[in-house]
Design an enzyme around this catalytic site. Structure first.
Site, PDB file in Angstrom:
ATOM      1  N   ASN A   1       6.873 -10.061  15.198  1.00 57.09           N
ATOM      2  CA  ASN A   1       8.270  -9.958  14.742  1.00 57.09           C
ATOM      3  C   ASN A   1       8.940  -8.690  15.272  1.00 57.09           C
ATOM      4  O   ASN A   1      10.100  -8.720  15.703  1.00 57.09           O
ATOM      5  CB  ASN A   1       8.327  -9.984  13.211  1.00 57.09           C
ATOM      6  CG  ASN A   1       7.965 -11.353  12.656  1.00 57.09           C
ATOM      7  OD1 ASN A   1       8.199 -12.365  13.316  1.00 57.09           O
ATOM      8  ND2 ASN A   1       7.383 -11.390  11.467  1.00 57.09           N
TER       9      ASN A   1
ATOM     10  N   ALA B   1       1.547   1.426  16.009  1.00 61.48           N
ATOM     11  CA  ALA B   1       0.492   2.292  15.469  1.00 61.48           C
ATOM     12  C   ALA B   1      -0.836   1.574  15.630  1.00 61.48           C
ATOM     13  O   ALA B   1      -1.150   0.655  14.886  1.00 61.48           O
ATOM     14  CB  ALA B   1       0.751   2.574  13.990  1.00 61.48           C
TER      15      ALA B   1
ATOM     16  N   THR C   1       0.831  -1.219   0.000  1.00 56.46           N
ATOM     17  CA  THR C   1       0.000   0.000   0.000  1.00 56.46           C
ATOM     18  C   THR C   1       0.858   1.260   0.000  1.00 56.46           C
ATOM     19  O   THR C   1       0.386   2.322  -0.391  1.00 56.46           O
ATOM     20  CB  THR C   1      -0.971   0.051   1.213  1.00 56.46           C
ATOM     21  OG1 THR C   1      -0.193   0.026   2.414  1.00 56.46           O
ATOM     22  CG2 THR C   1      -1.919  -1.130   1.206  1.00 56.46           C
TER      23      THR C   1
ATOM     24  N   THR D   1      -6.574  11.117  10.032  1.00 59.76           N
ATOM     25  CA  THR D   1      -5.471  12.041   9.746  1.00 59.76           C
ATOM     26  C   THR D   1      -5.400  12.282   8.247  1.00 59.76           C
ATOM     27  O   THR D   1      -5.746  11.403   7.460  1.00 59.76           O
ATOM     28  CB  THR D   1      -4.145  11.412  10.239  1.00 59.76           C
ATOM     29  OG1 THR D   1      -4.291  11.097  11.621  1.00 59.76           O
ATOM     30  CG2 THR D   1      -2.972  12.365  10.077  1.00 59.76           C
TER      31      THR D   1
ATOM     32  N   LYS E   1      -2.192 -10.344   9.044  1.00 59.42           N
ATOM     33  CA  LYS E   1      -0.812 -10.782   9.264  1.00 59.42           C
ATOM     34  C   LYS E   1       0.090  -9.612   9.686  1.00 59.42           C
ATOM     35  O   LYS E   1       0.949  -9.768  10.562  1.00 59.42           O
ATOM     36  CB  LYS E   1      -0.264 -11.458   8.000  1.00 59.42           C
ATOM     37  CG  LYS E   1      -0.838 -12.867   7.795  1.00 59.42           C
ATOM     38  CD  LYS E   1      -0.499 -13.445   6.448  1.00 59.42           C
ATOM     39  CE  LYS E   1       0.915 -13.966   6.376  1.00 59.42           C
ATOM     40  NZ  LYS E   1       1.177 -14.614   5.061  1.00 59.42           N
TER      41      LYS E   1
ATOM     42  N   TYR F   1      -9.209  -5.434  10.215  1.00 57.18           N
ATOM     43  CA  TYR F   1      -8.335  -4.348  10.673  1.00 57.18           C
ATOM     44  C   TYR F   1      -8.476  -4.141  12.182  1.00 57.18           C
ATOM     45  O   TYR F   1      -7.487  -4.146  12.920  1.00 57.18           O
ATOM     46  CB  TYR F   1      -8.695  -3.073   9.925  1.00 57.18           C
ATOM     47  CG  TYR F   1      -7.797  -1.892  10.193  1.00 57.18           C
ATOM     48  CD1 TYR F   1      -6.447  -1.911   9.825  1.00 57.18           C
ATOM     49  CD2 TYR F   1      -8.292  -0.735  10.789  1.00 57.18           C
ATOM     50  CE1 TYR F   1      -5.630  -0.800  10.043  1.00 57.18           C
ATOM     51  CE2 TYR F   1      -7.483   0.370  11.008  1.00 57.18           C
ATOM     52  CZ  TYR F   1      -6.153   0.329  10.638  1.00 57.18           C
ATOM     53  OH  TYR F   1      -5.349   1.427  10.857  1.00 57.18           O
TER      54      TYR F   1
ATOM     55  N   ASP G   1       8.493  -7.821   3.825  1.00 52.39           N
ATOM     56  CA  ASP G   1       7.166  -8.000   4.411  1.00 52.39           C
ATOM     57  C   ASP G   1       7.386  -8.307   5.898  1.00 52.39           C
ATOM     58  O   ASP G   1       7.983  -9.334   6.234  1.00 52.39           O
ATOM     59  CB  ASP G   1       6.473  -9.175   3.708  1.00 52.39           C
ATOM     60  CG  ASP G   1       5.080  -9.440   4.254  1.00 52.39           C
ATOM     61  OD1 ASP G   1       4.740  -8.909   5.330  1.00 52.39           O
ATOM     62  OD2 ASP G   1       4.340 -10.185   3.599  1.00 52.39           O
TER      63      ASP G   1
END
Ligand code: UDP
Length: 318
Positions: free
Chosen positions: A104, A119, A35, A180, A96, A150, A56
Site C-alpha cells: 500500500n 524500515a 503496538t 536500538t 500483513k 517478522y 491499519d
C-alpha cells in the site's frame, strides 16, 4: 516536504516525527496502536505541522493532498514470545504490515512520485554466518522458524521495494535497523533493554537468557534517527545498515546496566529464549559512513543515562 510516517506512535516512528518536524517538514502520522502508544505523540497535539490518522496500513490507505515522502515503520518488532505486543503473538498482523502494508505504501509513493523508505531490520540476516554483517550478506533465515513471521515479512518488503524501484522507477530506500534503545520504548515489550533497565531501576536481578554469551550491538535512538534521515535525504536505493558497531555480550550489557544504575541485585540466568536466538549480531556500517557520512556518537553509558528518566516516569519512581 510533506511526509507520511506509518507506525508514527511507535518508538522509532515517534522520534522520526519529532526529528522531521524539527527539520521544518509537515508530518502526517499513521498508526493503529496495536503496538504503538498515543502517549508517544501526545506532545504533538496542537502542532499545526502534524496531523494524525488512526489506520491499519494493511488496508488501502488514503491521505488527502500531496505526499513527498513515505516512511513505512508500522510493524510489531519485539521477538519476545512472552510479550503481548511481540510478533509471536501478532503473527498475521506482522506479516500483513510487512507485505500488504509495504504494498500500500509503495502504491501511494508511486502515485505521488514520493521518496519511499522502508524500515527493514538486522533480522533479515537471521542467525548470521557472516560477521559483522555487511549489506551484501544474504542471511541465514529459516522460513518456517519461530522468528520467520517478522524476518520473512521484512525480506519480502525489501524485495517488493526493489521491484517497485526497478519496474516502476519509484525512488525507494531501505534501512536495515540494528538493536536500538532509548526513551519511548515499550517497557512491556520484553526486549533486552526494557527488561533489564526496568529490573535494574526496581532493584531486581537482571534476567540474562541462556549463558549471556550471545552478542548484540546497541544504538541510541537519536543516532539511529540521524542516520535514517540522512538516508531519506540521499539518493541511495540499496540497503544501508544503521546501528552501533560496538558489539558486546548480553552478560556485559546487563553488567553495564547494573553499574550505571547502581543496582546491587546482580544477574539471574534463565532458560535461553529459543534455539533461534541469533548468537552474534554486529552491523558493518561502512556503507552508511561512506554514503551518508554517518556514524553513531552516543556511547552506551550516556545513552542509558538519557533513557533512565523516561523509564522512571513510566515506573512512577521519579
Ligand atoms: N535477553 C536477555 N534477557 C532479557 C531479554 C532479552 O538475556 O530479559 C537477550 C535475548 O535472549 C537476546 C538479546 O537479549 O539474545 C536481545 O534480545 P531482544 O529481545 O532485545 O532483541 P533481538 O536482538 O533478539 O531481536
Amino acid at each position: 516536504m510533506r511526509i507520511l510516517i506509518t507506525g508514527a506512535a511507535g518508538f522509532l516512528g515517534s522520534h522520526l516525527c519529532d526529528h522531521l518536524l524539527n527539520d521544518g517538514h509537515e508530518v502526517i502520522g499513521m498508526d493503529n496502536f496495536i503496538t504503538g502508544s498515543p502517549d508517544n505523540i501526545a506532545h504533538l497535539a496542537g502542532n499545526e505541522k502534524f496531523s494524525f490518522y488512526r489506520r491499519d496500513v494493511s488496508n488501502y490507505i488514503f491521505v488527502p493532498g500531496t505526499v513527498d515522502a513515505i516512511l513505512h515503520f508500522a510493524s510489531p518488532a519485539s521477538p519476545n514470545p512472552l510479550s503481548k505486543s511481540g510478533y509471536f503473538n501478532l503473527p498475521i498482523q506482522t506479516m500483513k504490515a510487512g507485505a500488504l502494508g509495504t504494498h500500500n505504501c509503495l502504491g501511494l509513493a508511486r502515485a505521488q512520485n514520493a521518496r519511499f523508505l522502508i524500515a527493514s531490520t538486522s533480522e533479515i540476516y537471521g542467525d548470521p554466518l557472516v560477521h559483522p554483517q555487511t549489506e551484501d550478506y544474504a542471511g541465514n533465515v529459516d522460513p518456517v522458524g519461530t522468528r520467520a513471521v517478522y524476518d520473512e515479512a521484512k525480506r519480502f518488503a525489501e524485495s517488493l521495494t526493489m521491484a517497485y524501484h526497478r519496474f516502476h522507477n519509484v525512488n525507494t530506500s531501505i534501512v536495515r535497523i540494528f538493536n536500538t534503545y532509548g526513551p519511548r520504548m515499550d517497557l512491556e515489550d520484553g526486549r533486552a533493554l526494557p527488561n533489564l533497565l526496568k529490573q535494574a531501576l526496581l532493584g531486581q536481578p537482571l534476567t540474562v537468557y541462556g549463558d549471556g554469551a550471545q552478542t548484540r550491538s546497541f544504538c541510541f535512538v537519536d543516532d539511529l534517527v540521524n542516520g535514517i534521515v540522512k538516508l531519506l535525504y540521499s539518493e541511495e536505493h540499496f540497503p544501508v545498515n544503521i546501528g552501533n558497531p560496538i558489539e558486546m555480550t548480553i552478560l556485559q550489557f546487563a553488567e553495564a546496566i547494573n553499574k550505571i544504575t547502581g543496582n546491587k541485585a546482580g544477574i539471574t540466568y534463565v532458560d535461553a529464549r529459543s534455539a533461534r536466538d541469533p548468537q552474534r549480531r554486529q552491523p558493518d556500517i561502512t556503507r552508511a559512513h561512506d554514503l551518508l557520512n554517518w556514524e553513531p556518537k552516543v556511547d552506551l553509558e550516556e545513552g542509558i543515562r538519557r533513557t533512565i528518566p523516561f523509564f522512571k516516569q513510566k515506573l512512577g519512581t521519579t
